[in-house]
Design an enzyme around this catalytic site. Structure first.
Site, PDB file in Angstrom:
ATOM      1  N   HIS A 245      36.368  46.328  56.469  1.00 40.17           N
ATOM      2  CA  HIS A 245      36.615  47.148  55.269  1.00 40.17           C
ATOM      3  C   HIS A 245      36.510  48.627  55.637  1.00 40.17           C
ATOM      4  CE1 HIS A 245      36.818  43.939  52.378  1.00 40.17           C
ATOM      5  NE2 HIS A 245      35.600  43.505  52.625  1.00 40.17           N
TER       6      HIS A 245
ATOM      7  N   GLU B  88      32.153  43.817  57.303  1.00 37.81           N
ATOM      8  CA  GLU B  88      32.042  45.105  56.613  1.00 37.81           C
ATOM      9  C   GLU B  88      32.721  46.215  57.408  1.00 37.81           C
ATOM     10  OE1 GLU B  88      31.414  44.997  53.630  1.00 37.81           O
ATOM     11  OE2 GLU B  88      30.471  43.028  53.577  1.00 37.81           O
TER      12      GLU B  88
HETATM   13 ZN    ZN Z   1      34.715  41.689  51.958  1.00 40.31          ZN
END
Ligand code: ZN
Length: 673
Positions: A469, A466
């Protein structure tokens, strides 16, 4: 009293937003956005990029940010009142963005901008943003006229209906099956799964144990159930769901698949493509069906010897240790689980003692600071729960971006882990520089007593994923909405930065810095780390071929109009080509393949492997040049993270790696080299 959702402050007032604020604020912002759309598409507004940003851009960004804050609270701090308010405003918001996406006057305005003399002078990011807007309009049928336009709309509507029916049949077929087993038949099945099956039977006033085809019931039986006949029974029911061999003819998806495929091919033809696969790839990084097929076949060929070896080992083990001489497909999961236990047994509980949250977070922040030349500093902000923290990223004393970190599971919070955008980087039309803000949400177990929270290795990998991202969103240097951060990044390239970050969790040098035993303070022992790595790569040959079988079937089906007429023959041919496991003739997995018939993965299933290829190959540069090599980090930052969607992902990849992606690193990382 002012409405916090109408505030123009840089950060949402999360602690002050109440359910009763939602309807009036969203109604007003929707009215503003509507007025902006009308103004932007009127003759009053010139065909000019800045003019459009200043009207429509500002209004829709404001609506999006407020609605984003509401959606976020609905996901992480849900209450019945909030959910009701959210659901009440949802249809109007969806309707606005759908209408905007197909507004012909807006499309004409974008086209006029692209054709204006000033277009040549737009910077690269604006050119790309404009290109993507026009592309999306074209793909949603904006260029079609008269009958073709009507037909296109009818196809869209009918396809949505068919996809919905497809899902319903799979669900009904899954729900509609039950087998009431005796306790004796459930030998080996874990106690919690047995208890759930018993409770399900009891709820119906029946004796025995109710087994269904839902995964939490199906999987433990297949993995641990000693009873071979029971496994065969469940397997057979599972792989014939929603087919002509399934329980009920009204759940058979055969006709739906055929009609859906014919409509998809017709839709692609209307848009001027040779087949649906080409249409599906138009907004993706992969350039053609041929390129995808070549990639999949190359990978299959290289993985095959390893898959054959995996299977030979499994057969030998099953015959010798389990007394299963003639291994059948319904034995595979069971035998594999036993083999894995025999070879790599280690306790998840033991691993958790080493991954203490403060150390993991510190290790992660150190990596980010070292590689990407930023400082991460905790900062005060209004949050929705006392455990949520807020940080800023600075470079040379200047603000780059900020993020919220909400790590622990609690009631009212949606499960899973995700990154979400709060605001995107944007050189605003009124002259201010907006910096990006992100949400990073996980669902880890909270700390107990005075001990820090303990993470499983899976949790750690999720956190890094995460953050990948998040960094893509936060470290962008692009100043245009639509292509800054993760916006505008091709669908099959968006997992590159996230999967890239996962690699750190498998690097011995890094893992030592991420671990600190909760009692002794020791780092993770090498022996345990080696076992974890071996377990990760367990049967990677077989796993890879299984994914390729699905991906190849999906791509060929969509690239070869008419192949739906001989669906089973196509799948048989694919299996013949790549699989090493012989699938029984009655297997109808395709009839419940929701990813491609009812999800967003049509002619896109390859993207799982594609993203792995990209991230593994990007990572291999760090393997060669050093995991903490600042120069490599800077190159990755500039060529991948900072440019976001402002240029094609393949160009970004080549700029970083100096060549097109290669398959070797992917194979090596999964123990197939
Ligand atoms: Zn992902």
């Amino acid at each position: 009293m002012s409405n916090p959702l109408l505030s123009t402050a840089a950060l949402p007032a999360f602690a002050s937003i109440r359910p009763e604020h939602i309807q009036p604020a969203i109604a007003q912002l929707l009215a503003d956005a509507d007025a902006a759309l009308a103004l932007a598409t009127s003759a009053q507004t010139p065909a000019d990029y800045d003019a459009l940003s200043a009207t429509l851009g500002v209004a829709t960004e404001r609506l999006g940010a407020a609605w984003g804050a509401v959606g976020h609270l609905n996901a992480v701090a849900n209450t019945p009142e909030l959910r009701e308010a959210y659901n009440a405003s949802l249809p109007a918001v969806t309707e606005f963005f759908t209408r905007q996406g197909s507004d012909e006057a807006l499309y004409a305005k974008y086209k006029a901008i692209a054709q204006s003399p000033a277009a040549a002078g737009l910077n690269a990011a604006r050119k790309q943003a404009l290109k993507l807007w026009l592309r999306d309009f074209v793909l949603s049928g904006a260029e079609l006229q008269g009958e073709a336009k009507q037909r296109f709309a009818a196809i869209q509507e009918r396809s949505a209906e068919l996809a919905q029916k497809f899902s319903e049949h799979v669900l009904d077929a899954t729900d509609g099956y039950a087998y009431y087993a005796t306790q004796e038949e459930l030998q080996g099945v874990p106690a919690d799964a047995q208890a759930a099956a018993r409770a399900a039977a009891e709820a119906e006033g029946k004796d025995g144990y109710k087994l269904t085809l839902h995964f939490p019931c199906y999987l433990p039986v297949m993995q641990y159930g000693e009873n071979r006949a029971l496994r065969e029974r469940l397997y057979t029911a599972y792989v014939t769901r929603a087919s002509e061999l399934g329980e009920k003819p009204e759940w058979d998806n055969t006709a739906i698949i055929q009609e859906l495929m014919q409509l998809r091919q017709e839709e692609a033809a209307l848009l001027g493509f040779k087949n649906y696969a080409e249409a599906s790839l138009a907004p993706k990084m992969a350039s053609s069906p041929a390129q995808v097929l070549e990639f999949l076949r190359d990978l299959a060929q290289r993985a095959k010897p390893f898959a054959e070896q995996d299977l030979a080992e499994l057969k030998a083990f099953a015959a010798k240790d389990l007394g299963l001489a003639n291994l059948q497909v319904w034995d595979n999961a069971f035998a594999s689980e036993k083999l894995k236990e025999a070879r790599y047994a280690f306790s998840d509980q033991e691993v958790r003692q080493y991954f203490t949250l403060p150390r993991v977070l510190q290790g992660l922040f150190d990596i980010i600071e070292r590689l990407f030349n930023v400082k991460i500093v905790e900062q005060a902000a209004e949050v929705w729960h006392e455990s949520v923290k807020f940080y800023r990223l600075d470079r040379k004393g200047e603000l780059v971006g900020q993020f919220y970190l909400d790590l622990y599971a609690r009631p009212g919070k949606r499960p899973g882990a995700w990154m979400d955008e709060v605001r995107s980087r944007w050189a605003r039309p009124e002259g201010t520089q907006q910096t990006p803000v992100a949400q990073l949400v996980c669902n880890f177990s909270s700390p107990q007593g005075d001990k820090p929270a303990l993470l499983s290795h899976d949790d750690v990998t999720t956190l890094f994923h995460e953050f990948g991202h998040g960094l893509h969103h936060l470290l962008t240097q692009v100043n245009e909405l639509g292509v800054s951060g993760i916006s505008g990044v091709e669908w099959d390239a968006v997992e590159l930065p996230s999967q890239f970050m996962e690699n750190f969790c498998w690097e011995w040098e890094v893992v030592q810095q991420l671990t600190h035993h909760v009692d002794s303070g020791a780092t993770l022992p090498r022996e345990l780390f080696d076992k974890m790595t071996a377990a990760k790569n367990f049967q990677s040959g077989l796993q890879t071929l299984r994914q390729i079988e699905f991906a190849l079937f999906d791509m060929r089906l969509h690239a070869e109009p008419g192949s739906e007429e001989t669906l089973q023959a196509l799948l048989d041919e694919v299996r013949q080509e790549v699989s090493v496991i012989r699938t029984p003739a009655f297997n109808r997995t395709q009839h419940s393949f929701s990813h491609i018939f009812a999800g967003g993965y049509s002619a896109g299933y390859y993207s799982y492997k594609w993203a792995e290829l990209l991230s593994a190959d990007a990572w291999s540069a760090f393997e060669v040049e050093g995991v903490f090599n600042a120069a490599t980090g800077a190159r990755y930052l500039q060529n991948i993270l900072e440019v976001g969607g402002s240029r094609d992902a393949m160009e970004s990849f080549k700029a970083f790696r100096g060549r097109e992606p290669q398959i070797d690193a992917l194979l090596r990382h999964q123990g197939m080299a």
